[in-house]
Write an enzyme that holds these catalytic residues in place. Structure first.
Site, PDB file in Angstrom:
ATOM      1  N   ASP A  38      -9.669 -29.927 -11.971  1.00 29.83           N
ATOM      2  CA  ASP A  38      -8.524 -29.569 -12.818  1.00 29.83           C
ATOM      3  C   ASP A  38      -7.215 -29.760 -12.066  1.00 29.83           C
ATOM      4  O   ASP A  38      -6.982 -29.138 -11.032  1.00 29.83           O
ATOM      5  CB  ASP A  38      -8.662 -28.110 -13.273  1.00 29.83           C
ATOM      6  CG  ASP A  38      -7.743 -27.776 -14.422  1.00 29.83           C
ATOM      7  OD1 ASP A  38      -6.576 -28.215 -14.430  1.00 29.83           O
ATOM      8  OD2 ASP A  38      -8.195 -27.045 -15.327  1.00 29.83           O
ATOM      9  N   HIS A  69      -9.032 -30.906 -16.366  1.00 26.02           N
ATOM     10  CA  HIS A  69      -8.491 -29.969 -17.343  1.00 26.02           C
ATOM     11  C   HIS A  69      -8.760 -30.456 -18.777  1.00 26.02           C
ATOM     12  O   HIS A  69      -8.620 -31.632 -19.075  1.00 26.02           O
ATOM     13  CB  HIS A  69      -6.979 -29.817 -17.126  1.00 26.02           C
ATOM     14  CG  HIS A  69      -6.375 -28.756 -17.947  1.00 26.02           C
ATOM     15  ND1 HIS A  69      -6.476 -27.430 -17.615  1.00 26.02           N
ATOM     16  CD2 HIS A  69      -5.683 -28.814 -19.095  1.00 26.02           C
ATOM     17  CE1 HIS A  69      -5.855 -26.712 -18.524  1.00 26.02           C
ATOM     18  NE2 HIS A  69      -5.358 -27.518 -19.442  1.00 26.02           N
TER      19      HIS A  69
END
Length: 101
Positions: A38, A69
């Site tokens: 992420d 993400h």
């Protein structure tokens, strides 16, 4: 006070590492899905989250290696069908086991 109508699930964990002083206030089941790649939650933040929450009996953390993400956002740039289904199934099972009705 814990009731059978309270439980939370979070995807991605953005900024959680900045609020871990609140961890002692967790009173209801919490599940977090963390994308290991992420861009908004770097490895050091993920490590801090794990260090603070892994031993909390009400908290369940799942890591998704090689995911970025929003891997579970249908149609998103980083959508990954298999891990999205895995995360969503875990979420449904979590709510089913912790919420009444």
């Amino acid at each position: 006070t814990r009731t059978d109508t309270d439980a939370s699930v979070g995807y991605y964990g953005v900024s959680i590492n900045d609020r871990l002083e609140e961890a002692s206030n967790i009173r209801t089941p919490l599940m977090l899905h963390i994308a290991e790649q992420d861009e908004y939650v770097p490895p050091e933040a993920q490590k801090t989250i794990h260090e603070a929450l892994d031993k909390k009996s009400l908290v369940t953390l799942y890591d998704y290696p090689s995911r970025d993400h929003a891997f579970a956002r249908l149609g998103g740039e980083h959508y990954h069908e298999e891990d999205a289904k895995r995360a969503n199934t875990r979420t449904i099972e979590f709510f089913s086991s912790h919420l009444s009705g």
